[in-house]
Design a protein around this motif. Sequence first.
Motif, PDB file in Angstrom:
ATOM      1  N   ASP A  96      -5.721  -7.699  -1.073  1.00 13.30           N
ATOM      2  CA  ASP A  96      -6.180  -7.483  -0.087  1.00 13.30           C
ATOM      3  C   ASP A  96      -5.605  -7.184   1.662  1.00 13.30           C
ATOM      4  N   TRP A  97      -4.255  -7.872   1.200  1.00 11.55           N
ATOM      5  CA  TRP A  97      -3.315  -7.497   2.248  1.00 11.55           C
ATOM      6  C   TRP A  97      -2.771  -5.812   1.999  1.00 11.55           C
ATOM      7  N   ARG A  98      -2.765  -5.159   3.089  1.00  4.83           N
ATOM      8  CA  ARG A  98      -2.643  -3.271   3.055  1.00  4.83           C
ATOM      9  C   ARG A  98      -1.097  -3.567   3.448  1.00  4.83           C
ATOM     10  N   LEU A  99      -0.566  -2.160   3.107  1.00  2.47           N
ATOM     11  CA  LEU A  99       0.548  -1.663   4.154  1.00  2.47           C
ATOM     12  C   LEU A  99       0.806  -0.697   4.936  1.00  2.47           C
ATOM     13  N   SER A 100       1.911  -0.854   6.277  1.00  2.00           N
ATOM     14  CA  SER A 100       1.541  -0.086   7.532  1.00  2.00           C
ATOM     15  C   SER A 100       1.863   0.838   7.675  1.00  2.00           C
ATOM     16  N   PHE A 101       2.683   1.846   5.516  1.00  2.00           N
ATOM     17  CA  PHE A 101       2.250   3.298   6.143  1.00  2.00           C
ATOM     18  C   PHE A 101       1.578   3.583   5.100  1.00  2.00           C
ATOM     19  N   ASP A 102       0.204   2.728   4.106  1.00  2.00           N
ATOM     20  CA  ASP A 102      -0.972   3.143   3.855  1.00  2.00           C
ATOM     21  C   ASP A 102      -1.536   4.461   4.232  1.00  2.00           C
ATOM     22  N   THR A 103      -1.560   5.599   3.527  1.00  2.00           N
ATOM     23  CA  THR A 103      -2.418   6.858   3.954  1.00  2.00           C
ATOM     24  C   THR A 103      -3.701   6.226   4.051  1.00  2.00           C
ATOM     25  N   ASP A 104      -4.723   5.445   3.273  1.00  2.00           N
ATOM     26  CA  ASP A 104      -5.635   5.006   3.812  1.00  2.00           C
ATOM     27  C   ASP A 104      -5.426   3.325   3.281  1.00  2.00           C
ATOM     28  N   GLY A 105      -5.334   2.670   4.140  1.00  2.00           N
ATOM     29  CA  GLY A 105      -5.469   1.515   3.767  1.00  2.00           C
ATOM     30  C   GLY A 105      -6.737   1.082   2.604  1.00  2.00           C
ATOM     31  N   ALA A 106      -7.779   1.156   3.334  1.00  2.00           N
ATOM     32  CA  ALA A 106      -8.883   0.542   2.692  1.00  2.00           C
ATOM     33  C   ALA A 106      -9.076   1.046   1.440  1.00  2.00           C
ATOM     34  N   THR A 107      -8.622   2.473   1.070  1.00  2.00           N
ATOM     35  CA  THR A 107      -8.435   2.919  -0.124  1.00  2.00           C
ATOM     36  C   THR A 107      -7.441   1.994  -1.115  1.00  2.00           C
ATOM     37  N   ALA A 108      -6.574   2.117  -0.148  1.00  2.00           N
ATOM     38  CA  ALA A 108      -5.854   1.411  -1.341  1.00  2.00           C
ATOM     39  C   ALA A 108      -5.748   0.363  -1.541  1.00  2.00           C
ATOM     40  N   ALA A 109      -6.234  -0.270  -0.778  1.00  2.00           N
ATOM     41  CA  ALA A 109      -6.211  -2.110  -1.655  1.00  2.00           C
ATOM     42  C   ALA A 109      -7.953  -2.429  -2.152  1.00  2.00           C
ATOM     43  N   ALA A 110      -9.011  -1.152  -2.607  1.00  2.00           N
ATOM     44  CA  ALA A 110      -9.476  -0.858  -3.573  1.00  2.00           C
ATOM     45  C   ALA A 110      -9.472  -0.164  -4.818  1.00  2.00           C
TER      46      ALA A 110
END
Length: 319
Positions: free
Chosen positions: A258-272
Amino acid sequence: MISRRTLLQSLPAAAAGTVVLPSASQAEAPMSNHQVPAQYRLRLGEIEITALSDGYIPFSPEIILAGEPGAVAAALADTPQSQPLIGDVNTYVVNTAGRLCLIDAGGPSSFIPTLGRLEAGLAAVGIDSEQIDQLLLTHLHIDHIGGMLTADGRAMFPNATLTLLADEHDYWTDPALLASADAGFRPLVAAAQGAVAAYADRLILLSGEAQAGPGISTLPIPGHTPGMTGFRLHSGDEQLLMWGDVVHVPAVQFAHPDWRLSFDTDGATAAASRARVLDMVASDRIGVLGSHLPFPGHGYVSRGPDGYRYEAAYWDHFA
């Protein structure tokens, strides 16, 4: 009877009476301070996959967004991961049915000095850029597109079609994105638009899960970028998933998906998306290839007591 113990005990006796003095150095060998071009081959049924390293990116722990202050530092303290974090950048040549495909093209050394080794890697395995039939992109971040162009801006792979998801293409090539980008983001958008423009006359845009070529199909994995895709490689009953940037920092993200990256365009969607893909490859025992997994980026995912675990695949000796 000779045992390991008696054999070891016998070694000093065999040299009794012999005095061996250190000899003078015959030559001084300077430190090389570089690796040979990193390459590795594996087989998937009738498909041959060649992993090539484009180099690495030094990451700062600050790129990882965790729920609690200090959580990232505490997790890293329990791993042997060096500081700064090292993110490998892997590319893959897929030889299927007499067709050479390249998945991702690394990054430019002009932007990140520790990248830009793809051309040397291809030469080391005897592949000329003109032999590549198809270039498949997981997404349009600069560490995946840097090797697409020559120094003067022409297509590095003059005979290759370019394949990516339409959602990814449409996001990065939108003129409004470049116009609204801040000073830090603008060069990345310009690089993506320039790379795509060089292949505009042989562009293949796909949607959803689609056939990209013989033995290759797409698997949308949105979030890190709007149209990131993985590529399923399949031959007979065997398959691998080249998953692009599902995981950037293996030292902590398998245990904490569930830990995301600061440069994800959409962190919640990336984690999912990461949760979905990790569950799939662990449940179905599908081997993975990862852009930022330790070279050659080939391994397996299993469930642990908390989160997931990654195990690098054994070396394929082609025996």
